[in-house]
Design a protein around this motif. Structure first.
Motif, mmCIF file in Angstrom:
data_model
loop_
_atom_site.group_PDB
_atom_site.id
_atom_site.type_symbol
_atom_site.label_atom_id
_atom_site.label_comp_id
_atom_site.label_asym_id
_atom_site.label_seq_id
_atom_site.Cartn_x
_atom_site.Cartn_y
_atom_site.Cartn_z
ATOM 1 N N ALA A 27 24.138 -19.042 -22.720
ATOM 2 C CA ALA A 27 25.243 -19.055 -23.684
ATOM 3 C C ALA A 27 25.035 -17.991 -24.752
ATOM 4 C CB ALA A 27 25.365 -20.435 -24.331
ATOM 5 N N LEU A 28 23.795 -17.797 -25.184
ATOM 6 C CA LEU A 28 23.514 -16.764 -26.183
ATOM 7 C C LEU A 28 23.692 -15.366 -25.601
ATOM 8 C CD1 LEU A 28 20.331 -18.263 -27.914
ATOM 9 C CD2 LEU A 28 22.651 -18.154 -28.827
ATOM 10 N N GLU A 29 23.209 -15.176 -24.382
ATOM 11 C CA GLU A 29 23.295 -13.852 -23.765
ATOM 12 C C GLU A 29 24.722 -13.472 -23.426
ATOM 13 O OE1 GLU A 29 20.696 -14.379 -20.493
ATOM 14 O OE2 GLU A 29 18.862 -14.316 -21.705
ATOM 15 N N GLY A 30 25.583 -14.470 -23.170
ATOM 16 C CA GLY A 30 26.970 -14.174 -22.811
ATOM 17 C C GLY A 30 27.929 -14.187 -23.981
ATOM 18 N N ALA A 31 27.439 -14.450 -25.194
ATOM 19 C CA ALA A 31 28.322 -14.553 -26.348
ATOM 20 C C ALA A 31 28.731 -13.181 -26.868
ATOM 21 C CB ALA A 31 27.632 -15.337 -27.463
ATOM 22 N N GLU A 32 29.964 -13.095 -27.343
ATOM 23 C CA GLU A 32 30.431 -11.898 -28.049
ATOM 24 C C GLU A 32 30.073 -11.973 -29.531
ATOM 25 O OE1 GLU A 32 34.593 -10.801 -27.052
ATOM 26 O OE2 GLU A 32 34.500 -12.563 -25.753
ATOM 27 N N VAL A 33 30.005 -13.198 -30.052
ATOM 28 C CA VAL A 33 29.672 -13.412 -31.464
ATOM 29 C C VAL A 33 28.674 -14.559 -31.542
ATOM 30 C CG1 VAL A 33 30.530 -13.972 -33.776
ATOM 31 C CG2 VAL A 33 31.996 -12.721 -32.166
ATOM 32 N N VAL A 34 27.630 -14.387 -32.337
ATOM 33 C CA VAL A 34 26.692 -15.465 -32.629
ATOM 34 C C VAL A 34 26.761 -15.740 -34.125
ATOM 35 C CG1 VAL A 34 24.301 -16.247 -32.611
ATOM 36 C CG2 VAL A 34 25.167 -14.850 -30.724
ATOM 37 N N MET A 35 27.024 -16.981 -34.462
ATOM 38 C CA MET A 35 27.191 -17.368 -35.854
ATOM 39 C C MET A 35 26.200 -18.482 -36.173
ATOM 40 S SD MET A 35 30.756 -18.463 -37.714
ATOM 41 C CE MET A 35 30.854 -18.827 -39.453
ATOM 42 N N GLY A 36 25.504 -18.372 -37.295
ATOM 43 C CA GLY A 36 24.537 -19.398 -37.648
ATOM 44 C C GLY A 36 23.845 -19.079 -38.950
ATOM 45 N N PRO A 37 22.983 -19.967 -39.409
ATOM 46 C CA PRO A 37 22.245 -19.702 -40.645
ATOM 47 C C PRO A 37 21.284 -18.544 -40.458
ATOM 48 C CG PRO A 37 21.463 -21.719 -39.591
ATOM 49 C CD PRO A 37 22.674 -21.294 -38.847
ATOM 50 N N PRO A 38 20.992 -17.794 -41.521
ATOM 51 C CA PRO A 38 20.105 -16.635 -41.401
ATOM 52 C C PRO A 38 18.756 -16.968 -40.770
ATOM 53 C CG PRO A 38 21.205 -16.611 -43.528
ATOM 54 C CD PRO A 38 21.571 -17.913 -42.874
ATOM 55 N N ARG A 39 18.236 -18.158 -41.039
ATOM 56 C CA ARG A 39 16.928 -18.521 -40.474
ATOM 57 C C ARG A 39 16.962 -18.529 -38.956
ATOM 58 N NH1 ARG A 39 15.021 -23.595 -39.094
ATOM 59 N NH2 ARG A 39 16.808 -24.588 -40.092
ATOM 60 N N HIS A 40 18.046 -19.043 -38.382
ATOM 61 C CA HIS A 40 18.151 -19.076 -36.927
ATOM 62 C C HIS A 40 18.491 -17.705 -36.359
ATOM 63 C CE1 HIS A 40 18.949 -23.692 -36.954
ATOM 64 N NE2 HIS A 40 17.665 -23.411 -36.795
ATOM 65 N N LEU A 41 19.339 -16.974 -37.041
ATOM 66 C CA LEU A 41 19.669 -15.630 -36.562
ATOM 67 C C LEU A 41 18.427 -14.754 -36.486
ATOM 68 C CD1 LEU A 41 22.992 -14.931 -38.513
ATOM 69 C CD2 LEU A 41 22.759 -15.448 -36.076
ATOM 70 N N ALA A 42 17.491 -14.959 -37.411
ATOM 71 C CA ALA A 42 16.273 -14.144 -37.424
ATOM 72 C C ALA A 42 15.365 -14.437 -36.244
ATOM 73 C CB ALA A 42 15.517 -14.393 -38.729
ATOM 74 N N LEU A 43 15.551 -15.577 -35.586
ATOM 75 C CA LEU A 43 14.722 -15.931 -34.434
ATOM 76 C C LEU A 43 15.209 -15.278 -33.144
ATOM 77 C CD1 LEU A 43 14.274 -19.782 -35.086
ATOM 78 C CD2 LEU A 43 12.579 -17.980 -35.477
ATOM 79 N N LEU A 44 16.437 -14.730 -33.165
ATOM 80 C CA LEU A 44 17.021 -14.185 -31.939
ATOM 81 C C LEU A 44 16.435 -12.818 -31.612
ATOM 82 C CD1 LEU A 44 20.805 -15.026 -32.453
ATOM 83 C CD2 LEU A 44 19.097 -16.333 -31.158
ATOM 84 N N PRO A 45 16.324 -12.519 -30.310
ATOM 85 C CA PRO A 45 15.961 -11.150 -29.903
ATOM 86 C C PRO A 45 17.170 -10.235 -30.051
ATOM 87 C CG PRO A 45 16.428 -12.472 -27.973
ATOM 88 C CD PRO A 45 16.531 -13.412 -29.155
ATOM 89 N N GLU A 46 17.017 -8.989 -29.650
ATOM 90 C CA GLU A 46 18.147 -8.067 -29.681
ATOM 91 C C GLU A 46 19.224 -8.536 -28.712
ATOM 92 O OE1 GLU A 46 18.833 -5.569 -31.641
ATOM 93 O OE2 GLU A 46 16.999 -5.983 -32.786
ATOM 94 N N LEU A 47 20.435 -8.703 -29.207
ATOM 95 C CA LEU A 47 21.573 -9.096 -28.383
ATOM 96 C C LEU A 47 22.714 -8.116 -28.639
ATOM 97 C CD1 LEU A 47 21.596 -12.961 -29.069
ATOM 98 C CD2 LEU A 47 20.767 -11.844 -26.995
#
Length: 399
Positions: A27-47
């Motif tokens: 779901a993360l890899e196929g998303a056009e937009v990822v929305m969330g708190p900064p703490r969680h966004l910082a955990l993501l790899p390059e998308l």
């Protein structure tokens, strides 16, 4: 717009996407937009997806999310979004079929696994933005609870609150960032100074101990739990009133002439889904009702300042009504025409005039008429004798 839900709520852990099941990673890899708190966004790899930080307060993010309809959107949430998380709000705001939720282990599950506690025997509360007093009904020696808090300052506030109530001996497990590389667990007591370097997110496990006053599980809480000016339905009479009112899950009570609010507050203590509205004409008493409710974990009590029946206009209909003050023929007439069939009505009288009124209504409408005459042992010289209280007449009926 593509077929299927455009919105996916992904439960995240503190170890980032590596700990997620395949469906959540997809779901993360196929998303056009990822929305969330900064703490969680910082955990993501390059998308390739656009990243949007969810604003504070939380409600401000909903219009932003609505504006993303037609695109594949992943919203990041902590653990299980339906346990003190964003899932309930999103499910309420967007029609079924537009969204799906992929949960991860909740902070409660991670904490219970770390401590070896059975969740079915442990109170679980999310107090990020809720008053600590919601924990009050659970404070009894030996009880266990898991509490989610906003930050380290809230941990210190919790410890001080417990100590002030006489539960300073309560053991605390301060658990930070469970499920990730920053995870840390430290043990202390409420009376000891709280650690000063607590990192968010934080969950506290409590094993209650101390000599503080506990709230009974049965009706008829001690009068000492309530601040009052003498206008209070005393404990034995209150227990009989609540028995007649018969609280049940989801039911709404009108407490008319609420005095100290003791009836409404005990009604709310019967089940977490009950609702109550206290109607009180005296502003000082209304303020005292609010303070009692806040102190006893019943902050969901609504207090209306005014005189019934005029003050009842616009209120959600009740399943039960208690009249503790302001009893009159006009009030009973107004209630009888307003209440839906099946509503329970319980009224108390202490004067001859109000007793006569209830006797008349009992003769016309049926129900149960009960005279409550109590006496307490009091010192009488070197011995003791009985001192009678004013008798109370109770009329209870189903509309």
């Amino acid at each position: 717009m593509a077929e299927g839900p455009w919105l996916t709520v992904v439960g995240m852990g503190e170890d980032g996407p590596d700990g997620l099941p395949p469906a959540s990673r997809a779901a993360l890899e196929g998303a056009e937009v990822v929305m969330g708190p900064p703490r969680h966004l910082a955990l993501l790899p390059e998308l390739t997806a656009e990243r949007i930080a969810w604003p504070v307060p939380f409600a401000d993010g909903l219009p932003v999310l609505r504006g993303l309809r037609g695109r594949r959107v992943a919203v990041l949430a902590s653990g299980d979004p339906f346990w003190f998380g964003a899932g309930r709000v999103i499910a309420r705001e967007f029609p079924e079929g537009e969204w799906r939720v992929l949960p991860a282990p909740s902070a409660f599950s991670l904490a219970a696994a770390r401590l070896g506690w059975a969740l079915e025997h442990t109170a679980c509360l999310g107090l990020h933005a809720a008053p600590l007093a919601r924990l009050r009904p659970h404070l009894t020696p030996g009880a266990r609870a898991l509490v989610l808090l906003r930050d380290g300052a809230a941990v210190a506030e919790l410890a001080g609150w417990l100590t002030d109530l006489g539960f300073g001996a309560t053991r605390l497990w301060v658990m930070e960032a469970l499920g990730g590389p920053r995870a840390r667990v430290r043990q202390t007591t409420a009376a000891d100074p709280a650690p000063g370097d607590i990192a968010h997110p934080v969950c506290v496990g409590l094993e209650v101990a101390g000599a503080g006053a506990t709230i009974p599980a049965a009706s008829g809480w001690p009068d000492e739990l309530f601040a009052h000016d003498g206008q209070i339905t005393k404990r034995p009479v209150r227990a009989l009133a609540l028995s007649a009112l018969a609280p049940r899950a989801g039911a709404h009570l009108w407490d008319i002439g609420a005095g100290s609010g003791s009836i409404a507050i005990e009604w709310l203590g019967a089940h977490p889904s009950t609702q109550a509205t206290a109607i009180e004409a005296d502003p000082a008493r209304a303020a005292r009702i609010r303070a009692n409710a806040a102190a006893l974990g019943a902050d969901r009590l609504r207090v209306v300042e005014g005189t019934a029946p005029a003050a009842l206009d616009g209120l959600a209909p009740p399943e039960a009504v208690f009249i503790g003050g302001g009893l009159s023929a006009a009030l009973l007439d107004a209630l009888w025409s307003r209440l839906v069939p099946g509503t329970r009505l319980v009224a108390h009288a202490v004067t001859l005039e109000s007793e006569a009124l209830l006797a008349t209504w009992h003769g016309a409408r049926g129900g149960s008429l009960l005279r409550i005459a109590l006496a307490e042992a009091q010192p009488l010289g070197t011995r003791h004798g009985w001192r009678a209280r004013y008798p109370v007449v109770q009329w209870s009926v189903a509309r």
